[in-house]
Scaffold this active site. Structure first.
Site, PDB file in Angstrom:
ATOM      1  N   SER A   1      -1.876  -7.498  -4.954  1.00 50.76           N
ATOM      2  CA  SER A   1      -2.678  -6.859  -3.919  1.00 50.76           C
ATOM      3  C   SER A   1      -1.774  -5.914  -3.151  1.00 50.76           C
ATOM      4  O   SER A   1      -0.593  -6.184  -2.957  1.00 50.76           O
ATOM      5  CB  SER A   1      -3.259  -7.934  -2.995  1.00 50.76           C
ATOM      6  OG  SER A   1      -3.208  -7.502  -1.669  1.00 50.76           O
ATOM      7  N   LYS A   2      -2.352  -4.785  -2.736  1.00 47.72           N
ATOM      8  CA  LYS A   2      -1.541  -3.802  -2.028  1.00 47.72           C
ATOM      9  C   LYS A   2      -1.018  -4.370  -0.712  1.00 47.72           C
ATOM     10  O   LYS A   2      -0.095  -3.850  -0.129  1.00 47.72           O
ATOM     11  CB  LYS A   2      -2.353  -2.537  -1.769  1.00 47.72           C
ATOM     12  CG  LYS A   2      -2.657  -1.819  -3.062  1.00 47.72           C
ATOM     13  CD  LYS A   2      -2.936  -0.357  -2.886  1.00 47.72           C
ATOM     14  CE  LYS A   2      -3.011   0.277  -4.270  1.00 47.72           C
ATOM     15  NZ  LYS A   2      -3.433   1.634  -4.261  1.00 47.72           N
ATOM     16  N   ARG A   3      -1.653  -5.430  -0.269  1.00 48.99           N
ATOM     17  CA  ARG A   3      -1.209  -6.022   0.994  1.00 48.99           C
ATOM     18  C   ARG A   3      -0.008  -6.941   0.800  1.00 48.99           C
ATOM     19  O   ARG A   3       0.679  -7.257   1.753  1.00 48.99           O
ATOM     20  CB  ARG A   3      -2.354  -6.769   1.661  1.00 48.99           C
ATOM     21  CG  ARG A   3      -3.262  -5.842   2.438  1.00 48.99           C
ATOM     22  CD  ARG A   3      -4.421  -6.592   3.046  1.00 48.99           C
ATOM     23  NE  ARG A   3      -5.329  -7.081   2.030  1.00 48.99           N
ATOM     24  CZ  ARG A   3      -6.267  -6.321   1.462  1.00 48.99           C
ATOM     25  NH1 ARG A   3      -6.418  -5.076   1.820  1.00 48.99           N
ATOM     26  NH2 ARG A   3      -7.053  -6.808   0.524  1.00 48.99           N
TER      27      ARG A   3
END
Ligand code: GLU
Length: 488
Positions: A249-251
């Site tokens: 996830s980009k997070r």
């Protein structure tokens, strides 16, 4: 196509990395950039950076700057200046007009409402919603007051074949593709048009990018063909996955490429690690940058997704610290010490610290943390270690060692070693029996380099001061024990 031209097309190597400046550089992006860069450097070709900033809402200059700097921090040098896609809008419009003139594109006057109704009807019939081509061949005057978009006239062929280094021949049924918009009603170009025009004008010959773009490629190929241009080679890289196999996830903090430098990995260690996530060269794991350039090639690329592997990164990190140049390590260590609030000037020479830890440190942050007692004014005693090692029985040996160390002529590892050995002998105890209380007193814990090196790094003043503090600790402990015994 002439023979000479064909040879040139086959040998020219020009790659590019084309990120959108909508966030920080991700690990996956860095790997894509790395493969493009390595391929170009390997073949004496060129590597370009194109910033795809046409989505004005999501793009920012700060991110553009951040991307350029991040690539620089990893040492991926560019040929030429970064190209801003937004600066080429005029050219993109010109290409759209050229397609109009060739009859390979047309104006479509559908309003958003009309398109929405079209999709509704298709859905109701159980079809996949897509533009039905109603303005393809419409004659007569256009409706008043509607600004048209320009659409690509999808060619009539049965199928489009994408030839990919990793995926081989991927066939797309042409009927699955609709007439894509090239220019929006406000005159802004869409991604496919910009990408194709820019790759062509930059002379890009190899498009190495993420798997998520594979399905864009048939459309781009059709555009290239309609323009009479020569298609580049394609390589769509599989995803990077989290260690547990799920999609990154980009997070995830782990996706920010620069976070690895902040954590004190050497840039070449991160690149070595990324190179191996999707590419192999026999069973070899450790490569310097120049070795990567020498060995990298499409034959070693793998088609399946790779999982991040923090243990492997640590191991690779360690191998690179072992062999890196001392001045590079000192520079990185300096920054790491500063980042944890310590003054690199207020302690031993950094070369000595590097020498003491380079065989075992995985990161420079780890090295700074392990050596912090050599730079801090006070040492924090780890409770467990202090309780176990700084016992009343250690009082006499520590006091004797302190007196002897105060008189050591030259504060150096051999001098310290001889002094400790003599003290231990005069007390009739083993070297180690004295070494461990000294270590805990000076570093606060039970793990550090050999005790003579440790005391050398701490310096005479800090050593004597901390031995004094440890003796105070032991006395207080003895007093407390005596007090509770008297009470009991
Ligand atoms: N801008 C696209 C991205 O960031 C890359 C497009 C390409 O490489 O062709 O995913």
């Amino acid at each position: 196509m002439g023979g000479a031209r064909q040879i040139q097309a086959m040998t020219a190597v020009r790659t590019r990395f084309a990120p959108s400046p909508t966030g920080v550089l991700h690990l996956g992006g860095l790997r894509t950039a790395l493969y493009n860069w390595l391929f170009a450097r390997r073949h004496g070709g060129e590597f370009f950076l194109r910033i795809e900033d046409t989505d004005r809402q999501r793009s920012s200059e700060a991110h553009t700057k951040g991307l350029v700097e991040a690539l620089g921090s990893f040492g991926l040098d560019l040929d030429g200046e970064p190209l801003l896609q937004s600066s080429r809008v005029e050219r993109h419009r010109e290409v759209a007009r050229a397609l109009l003139e060739r009859g390979a594109a047309y104006r479509c006057y559908c309003t958003p409402e009309e398109l929405a109704a079209m999709r509704e009807e298709q859905r109701a019939r159980g079809e996949v919603p897509r533009y039905d081509g109603r303005w393809r061949d419409r004659a007569g005057p256009p409706p008043v007051g509607v600004k048209p978009v320009i659409r690509f006239r999808r060619p009539d062929a049965e199928e489009v074949v994408v030839r990919d280094w990793l995926h081989g021949e991927v066939r797309y049924r042409n009927s699955q593709l609709d007439d894509l918009v090239l220019l929006r009603a406000d005159g802004s170009p869409t991604y496919h048009l910009s990408c194709v025009a820019d790759d062509h004008d930059m002379g890009v010959r190899q498009v190495i990018r993420g798997d998520d773009h594979l399905n864009n490629t048939p459309r781009q190929l059709q555009l290239i063909e309609a323009l009479g241009w020569e298609p580049p080679e394609y390589c769509h890289l599989p995803l990077l996955l989290a260690p547990d196999g799920r999609k990154l996830s980009k997070r995830d903090e782990a996706t920010d490429a620069l976070s690895y430098l902040r954590a004190g990995y050497l840039p070449e260690a991160v690149l070595n690690y990324l190179a191996r996530l999707g590419w192999s060269h026999g069973d070899r794991e450790i490569f310097s940058i120049s070795e990567l350039i020498e060995c990298f090639g499409r034959e070693g690329l793998g088609a399946s997704a790779s999982r991040l592997d923090p243990d492997k990164l640590n191991w690779i990190g360690q191998q690179h610290i072992k062999t890196a140049a001392v001045d590079i390590l000192c520079e990185g260590l300096r920054a790491q010490l500063e980042s944890i609030g310590l003054n690199p000037e207020d302690g031993p020479p950094l070369e000595k610290v590097v020498e003491a830890w380079r065989e075992r440190a995985e990161t420079l942050a780890g090295m700074a943390k392990a050596a912090r007692w050599a730079f801090s004014h006070e040492v924090e005693l780890a409770e467990k270690a202090a309780r176990k090692v700084l016992r009343p029985a250690a009082r006499e040996p520590l006091a004797a060692a302190r007196a002897a160390l105060a008189g050591v002529a030259e504060w150096s590892a051999p001098g310290i070693h001889a002094c400790i050995a003599e003290t231990a002998e005069s007390l009739g105890i083993g070297f180690g029996k004295l070494g461990q209380p000294l270590r805990v007193a000076v570093t606060g814990d039970t793990v550090s380099p050999p005790i003579d090196t440790t005391l050398d790094l701490a310096g005479r003043a800090r050593t004597l001061e901390r031995l004094g503090a440890a003796l105070g600790y032991i006395e207080a402990r003895a007093a407390a024990a005596a007090g509770s015994a008297a009470q009991g």
